[in-house]
Design a protein around this motif. Sequence first.
Motif, PDB file in Angstrom:
ATOM      1  N   VAL A 323     -35.962  55.306 -49.447  1.00 15.11           N
ATOM      2  CA  VAL A 323     -35.600  54.307 -48.436  1.00 15.11           C
ATOM      3  C   VAL A 323     -36.158  54.665 -47.067  1.00 15.11           C
ATOM      4  N   LEU A 324     -36.698  55.876 -46.945  1.00 15.31           N
ATOM      5  CA  LEU A 324     -37.296  56.277 -45.674  1.00 15.31           C
ATOM      6  C   LEU A 324     -38.809  56.082 -45.676  1.00 15.31           C
ATOM      7  N   LEU A 334     -42.302  45.920 -51.518  1.00 17.76           N
ATOM      8  CA  LEU A 334     -40.953  46.026 -50.958  1.00 17.76           C
ATOM      9  C   LEU A 334     -40.928  47.104 -49.887  1.00 17.76           C
ATOM     10  N   SER A 335     -40.009  46.955 -48.946  1.00 20.59           N
ATOM     11  CA  SER A 335     -39.725  48.059 -48.027  1.00 20.59           C
ATOM     12  C   SER A 335     -38.210  48.289 -48.006  1.00 20.59           C
ATOM     13  N   PHE A 336     -37.815  49.540 -47.796  1.00 20.68           N
ATOM     14  CA  PHE A 336     -36.400  49.907 -47.772  1.00 20.68           C
ATOM     15  C   PHE A 336     -36.101  50.579 -46.426  1.00 20.68           C
ATOM     16  N   GLN A 337     -35.011  50.204 -45.835  1.00 25.47           N
ATOM     17  CA  GLN A 337     -34.615  50.807 -44.559  1.00 25.47           C
ATOM     18  C   GLN A 337     -33.103  50.973 -44.512  1.00 25.47           C
ATOM     19  N   TYR A 358     -24.589  50.312 -48.120  1.00 21.87           N
ATOM     20  CA  TYR A 358     -25.240  51.511 -48.643  1.00 21.87           C
ATOM     21  C   TYR A 358     -24.286  52.357 -49.477  1.00 21.87           C
ATOM     22  N   ASP A 359     -23.046  52.423 -49.074  1.00 21.98           N
ATOM     23  CA  ASP A 359     -22.091  53.303 -49.754  1.00 21.98           C
ATOM     24  C   ASP A 359     -21.641  52.746 -51.105  1.00 21.98           C
ATOM     25  N   VAL A 436     -31.445  47.728 -46.017  1.00 21.86           N
ATOM     26  CA  VAL A 436     -32.174  46.475 -45.838  1.00 21.86           C
ATOM     27  C   VAL A 436     -33.445  46.534 -46.684  1.00 21.86           C
ATOM     28  N   VAL A 437     -33.590  45.553 -47.577  1.00 19.60           N
ATOM     29  CA  VAL A 437     -34.760  45.504 -48.458  1.00 19.60           C
ATOM     30  C   VAL A 437     -35.556  44.247 -48.132  1.00 19.60           C
ATOM     31  N   ASN A 438     -36.831  44.438 -47.795  1.00 21.93           N
ATOM     32  CA  ASN A 438     -37.731  43.317 -47.520  1.00 21.93           C
ATOM     33  C   ASN A 438     -38.663  43.096 -48.705  1.00 21.93           C
TER      34      ASN A 438
END
Length: 446
Positions: A323-324, A334-337, A358-359, A436-438
């Motif tokens: 995710v980083l 996809l991107s993960f943040q 997230y949890d 957050v997933v784009n």
Amino acid sequence: MRNIVRAYIEKQQLLAGDAPVLVGFSGGADSVALLSLLVQLDYTCIALHCNFHLRGDESIRDEEFAGETARNLGVPFHKIDFDTTAYAAEHSLSIEMAARELRYNWFEEMRQRLGAQAIAVAHHRDDSVETVLLNLIRGTGIRGLGGIRPKNGYVVRPLLTVSRSEILAWLEEQHLPYVTDSTNLSDAYTRNFIRLRVLPLLEELNPSVKASIARTADHLAETEAIYLYVVEEARRQLVEEGDRIPIARLTDYPSPATILYELLKPYGFTRQVADDIFRSLAKEPGKMFYSSDYRLLKDREYLLLSPVGKEEIQEYTFTADDVLEDIWRGPIELSFQKIVINSDFNIRKDKHIAYFDYDKLSFPLTLRKWKEGDWFIPFGMKGRKKLSDYFSDHKFSRIDKEQTWLLCSGENILWIVGERSDNRFCVDKETKSVLVVNFFSTKIIE
């Protein structure tokens, strides 16, 4: 006749420049006339002779005559021997087709090796007439009725403008000898049957029948050019990005079944399958049709084409560390943040962006295709819903379903990517951190 052939070469743009011309040279009347005419027209010629070893001593006689004639004309001579019978058996071809394949394959090899501008062969107007009748008997579209083409790739036919009788008269006038292939006197082959039996009967009805058929073929060749222009215009107008053909716009065309066949032919669909597809247009959506490399789905408003490719990897995993990372580029992007909620945090209403508590997640996350029995709880709802029902409610085509990806946490679906997230993992007032997933785009894996 020399001036007639010169004018035809110029009109059809068959030959130009100083590069040599390869001439298919059997030693028969037509090829002797062709080679002699091109030499007289100052083209640099190279004679190519194929010995197919199908006629015993006659094959040897032809080879010797061809070599001697080429030398008398001052033309370089190359010859090759073929075991035509063995080649035909090995490739499951008729003797005629085997000889043709061997001949033209060698001609092309020699063209590349010798740097020739073209391969000239000795088809004349009568050959074109016979081809029209042969194709008419077998069944053909407009292409088959246009006769033999003056040019096909590097193969050119300078004698198509003259008849066999004109060739023989010119050879006699020039005192040029030639050999006769005895198989041309047998009507065992279909083409010979047309030449020896059918055309003489037609000439009893119309002595100028060959000229009439040749003129008709010329007209049809021009008609074909118009036809192909319309087809390409239809392709430009109808085949949308993503290989979609809108059904309503297709049926507005004159002869839409024919237009459809021409649009689908490059994808490997036969006329019979194209006709089946056309008949399906007024029926319920969902039927699939196949060529060797493509499949076509008859959807509600579109015909959807997609390649039948190799099986793709069906599952990808993402650890908490992923995710980083920057954009992940697989079959989709996809991107993960990970974001810690503060007063500035805001959720955008965009189905290409998903927000998860997230949890509530279990890593690694997985990305996979859907399978029968999958279910989720759509965002904003409490009850379970089968994905098959969701697809049906939202009018997903079969191809849409196959191209849909699911982002999962353990066995649970987090997100129908680009569509709907699962309510169990939504952000609420207890949420402290958000994933957050784009979703950026769909890619094609080669």
